[in-house]
Scaffold this motif. Structure first.
Motif, mmCIF file in Angstrom:
data_model
loop_
_atom_site.group_PDB
_atom_site.id
_atom_site.type_symbol
_atom_site.label_atom_id
_atom_site.label_comp_id
_atom_site.label_asym_id
_atom_site.label_seq_id
_atom_site.Cartn_x
_atom_site.Cartn_y
_atom_site.Cartn_z
ATOM 1 N N LEU A 34 0.549 -1.017 -0.474
ATOM 2 C CA LEU A 34 -0.288 0.388 0.040
ATOM 3 C C LEU A 34 0.883 1.159 -0.080
ATOM 4 O O LEU A 34 1.848 1.362 0.604
ATOM 5 C CB LEU A 34 -0.281 0.137 1.807
ATOM 6 C CG LEU A 34 -1.722 1.332 1.127
ATOM 7 C CD1 LEU A 34 -2.756 1.316 0.566
ATOM 8 C CD2 LEU A 34 -2.767 1.127 2.799
ATOM 9 N N VAL A 35 0.235 1.685 -0.965
ATOM 10 C CA VAL A 35 1.139 3.488 -0.841
ATOM 11 C C VAL A 35 0.576 4.711 -0.984
ATOM 12 O O VAL A 35 -0.069 4.803 -2.252
ATOM 13 C CB VAL A 35 2.350 3.549 -2.224
ATOM 14 C CG1 VAL A 35 3.287 4.690 -2.741
ATOM 15 C CG2 VAL A 35 3.142 1.834 -2.656
ATOM 16 N N GLY A 36 0.594 6.197 -0.052
ATOM 17 C CA GLY A 36 0.402 6.509 0.190
ATOM 18 C C GLY A 36 0.394 7.339 -0.973
ATOM 19 O O GLY A 36 1.573 7.374 -1.494
ATOM 20 N N VAL A 37 -0.723 8.288 -1.584
ATOM 21 C CA VAL A 37 -0.147 9.190 -2.503
ATOM 22 C C VAL A 37 0.005 10.557 -1.910
ATOM 23 O O VAL A 37 -1.028 10.937 -0.936
ATOM 24 C CB VAL A 37 -1.121 8.853 -3.156
ATOM 25 C CG1 VAL A 37 -0.849 7.427 -4.773
ATOM 26 C CG2 VAL A 37 -3.506 9.279 -2.983
ATOM 27 N N ARG A 38 0.012 11.391 -2.635
ATOM 28 C CA ARG A 38 0.192 13.000 -1.830
ATOM 29 C C ARG A 38 -1.400 13.213 -1.829
ATOM 30 O O ARG A 38 -1.992 14.306 -1.115
ATOM 31 C CB ARG A 38 1.022 13.935 -3.551
ATOM 32 C CG ARG A 38 1.023 15.105 -3.072
ATOM 33 C CD ARG A 38 1.655 16.459 -3.912
ATOM 34 N NE ARG A 38 2.900 15.040 -4.399
ATOM 35 C CZ ARG A 38 3.988 15.449 -3.819
ATOM 36 N NH1 ARG A 38 3.836 16.226 -2.892
ATOM 37 N NH2 ARG A 38 4.881 14.846 -4.069
ATOM 38 N N GLY A 39 -2.296 12.940 -3.018
ATOM 39 C CA GLY A 39 -3.605 13.394 -2.587
ATOM 40 C C GLY A 39 -4.398 12.828 -1.346
ATOM 41 O O GLY A 39 -4.733 13.386 -0.036
ATOM 42 N N ASP A 40 -4.099 11.634 -1.146
ATOM 43 C CA ASP A 40 -4.755 11.090 0.666
ATOM 44 C C ASP A 40 -3.986 11.535 1.280
ATOM 45 O O ASP A 40 -4.436 12.322 1.905
ATOM 46 C CB ASP A 40 -3.996 9.909 0.251
ATOM 47 C CG ASP A 40 -4.728 8.751 -1.142
ATOM 48 O OD1 ASP A 40 -5.738 9.080 -1.526
ATOM 49 O OD2 ASP A 40 -4.042 8.155 -1.005
ATOM 50 N N ARG A 41 -2.910 12.304 1.695
ATOM 51 C CA ARG A 41 -2.177 12.974 2.078
ATOM 52 C C ARG A 41 -3.152 14.461 2.403
ATOM 53 O O ARG A 41 -3.370 14.451 3.250
ATOM 54 C CB ARG A 41 -0.292 13.193 1.921
ATOM 55 C CG ARG A 41 0.011 13.844 3.659
ATOM 56 C CD ARG A 41 1.859 13.724 3.133
ATOM 57 N NE ARG A 41 2.172 14.670 4.530
ATOM 58 C CZ ARG A 41 3.342 15.200 4.323
ATOM 59 N NH1 ARG A 41 3.765 14.826 2.841
ATOM 60 N NH2 ARG A 41 3.704 16.138 5.052
ATOM 61 N N ARG A 42 -2.921 14.970 1.363
ATOM 62 C CA ARG A 42 -3.392 16.189 0.972
ATOM 63 C C ARG A 42 -5.118 16.100 1.451
ATOM 64 O O ARG A 42 -5.408 16.810 2.792
ATOM 65 C CB ARG A 42 -3.393 17.217 0.138
ATOM 66 C CG ARG A 42 -3.821 18.666 -0.153
ATOM 67 C CD ARG A 42 -4.009 19.154 -1.634
ATOM 68 N NE ARG A 42 -2.744 19.279 -2.614
ATOM 69 C CZ ARG A 42 -2.108 17.784 -3.200
ATOM 70 N NH1 ARG A 42 -3.097 16.982 -3.596
ATOM 71 N NH2 ARG A 42 -0.760 17.962 -3.074
ATOM 72 N N ARG A 43 -5.698 15.423 1.363
ATOM 73 C CA ARG A 43 -6.952 15.239 1.614
ATOM 74 C C ARG A 43 -7.514 14.673 3.380
ATOM 75 O O ARG A 43 -8.012 15.872 4.113
ATOM 76 C CB ARG A 43 -7.962 14.197 1.414
ATOM 77 C CG ARG A 43 -9.100 14.074 1.778
ATOM 78 C CD ARG A 43 -10.090 13.086 0.824
ATOM 79 N NE ARG A 43 -9.084 11.463 0.717
ATOM 80 C CZ ARG A 43 -8.766 11.160 -0.639
ATOM 81 N NH1 ARG A 43 -8.647 11.890 -1.589
ATOM 82 N NH2 ARG A 43 -7.945 9.981 -0.492
ATOM 83 N N GLY A 44 -6.419 14.897 3.442
ATOM 84 C CA GLY A 44 -6.267 14.221 6.018
ATOM 85 C C GLY A 44 -5.765 15.176 6.259
ATOM 86 O O GLY A 44 -6.765 15.623 7.261
ATOM 87 N N THR A 45 -5.005 16.090 5.406
ATOM 88 C CA THR A 45 -4.507 17.367 6.359
ATOM 89 C C THR A 45 -5.948 18.426 6.584
ATOM 90 O O THR A 45 -6.257 18.880 7.736
ATOM 91 C CB THR A 45 -3.114 18.190 5.342
ATOM 92 O OG1 THR A 45 -2.030 17.456 5.484
ATOM 93 C CG2 THR A 45 -3.646 19.259 6.531
ATOM 94 N N VAL A 46 -6.585 18.119 4.970
ATOM 95 C CA VAL A 46 -7.753 19.427 4.757
ATOM 96 C C VAL A 46 -9.065 18.930 5.846
ATOM 97 O O VAL A 46 -9.993 19.608 7.104
ATOM 98 C CB VAL A 46 -8.173 18.874 3.254
ATOM 99 C CG1 VAL A 46 -9.756 20.080 3.447
ATOM 100 C CG2 VAL A 46 -7.185 19.398 3.174
ATOM 101 N N THR A 47 -9.418 17.479 5.994
ATOM 102 C CA THR A 47 -9.599 17.078 7.338
ATOM 103 C C THR A 47 -9.840 16.882 8.427
ATOM 104 O O THR A 47 -10.381 17.663 9.384
ATOM 105 C CB THR A 47 -9.978 14.869 6.934
ATOM 106 O OG1 THR A 47 -10.175 14.632 5.564
ATOM 107 C CG2 THR A 47 -10.982 14.993 8.164
#
Length: 208
Positions: A34-47
């Motif tokens: 499982l490789v985290g992607v930049r979009g997932d990290r950005r969405r998590g930060t926004v949340t």
């Protein structure tokens, strides 16, 4: 205004619950990568930012309003406990990623010999505090920890806070020998305590 605070806490609880569900549904077998992607990290930060704003707004609404009725005080307290348990997960994850930005993208399900304590560590470098494979199971432990912390504070038993933290520390004692695990434990625990205290504070302001 206490009703507004209640509504904001409910929204925070639902948002946090959806974030936890998204993480659980998105899990893959450990045999896969499982490789985290930049979009997932950005969405998590926004949340996480939205959750912080919601709780801050709830605190402001509770502080500005008149003392709540007994029924509303109890409901706000329950919502605060729920928001602490479910809403804190994305916030803790965002803080861990911010503390270890270089390794926020990590692999899960690594073959033997490539774990946090092995030579070479993760693909692309040694494991860091943002690696989800360090202290596995911490998400649900964190939920229970924040539920217990908020409940003890609202019940007027602050002595329960060190008890909860001691139980958590004893359960992780054997794993804390590795530096990334110890750092993740400290950062995650302090963030959880602060989040639980903030949620409990909303209930206290509503009841003043």
């Amino acid at each position: 205004m206490s009703a507004v605070a209640l509504a904001l806490l409910v929204v925070a609880t639902v948002l946090g619950g959806l974030a936890v569900r998204r993480v659980e549904v998105g899990r893959v077998p450990r045999s896969r990568v499982l490789v985290g992607v930049r979009g997932d990290r950005r969405r998590g930060t926004v949340t996480a930012v939205v959750l912080v704003v919601l709780v801050a707004a709830a605190a402001g609404a509770a502080w500005a309003g008149d003392p709540a009725t007994p029924w509303l005080r109890s409901t706000v307290a329950l919502a605060a406990v729920a928001a602490a348990g479910l809403g804190g997960g994305p916030v803790v994850t965002a803080v861990l990623a911010a503390a270890d930005p270089g390794r926020a993208v990590a692999s899960v399900g690594k073959p033997p010999g490539t774990g946090p304590g092995a030579a070479g560590g993760l693909a692309g470098g040694a494991a860091g505090v943002a690696d989800p494979d360090v202290l596995r199971g911490g998400a649900w432990i964190g939920v229970l920890e924040r539920l217990a912390l908020t409940a003890t504070l609202l019940l007027g038993w602050p002595e329960g806070v060190p008890v909860v933290l001691a139980v958590k520390g004893l359960g992780r004692f054997a794993e804390l020998k590795e530096t990334p695990a110890a750092e993740r434990f400290i950062i995650g625990t302090l963030t959880s305590v602060l989040w639980a205290g903030a949620c409990a504070g909303v209930a206290v302001l509503a009841a003043r």
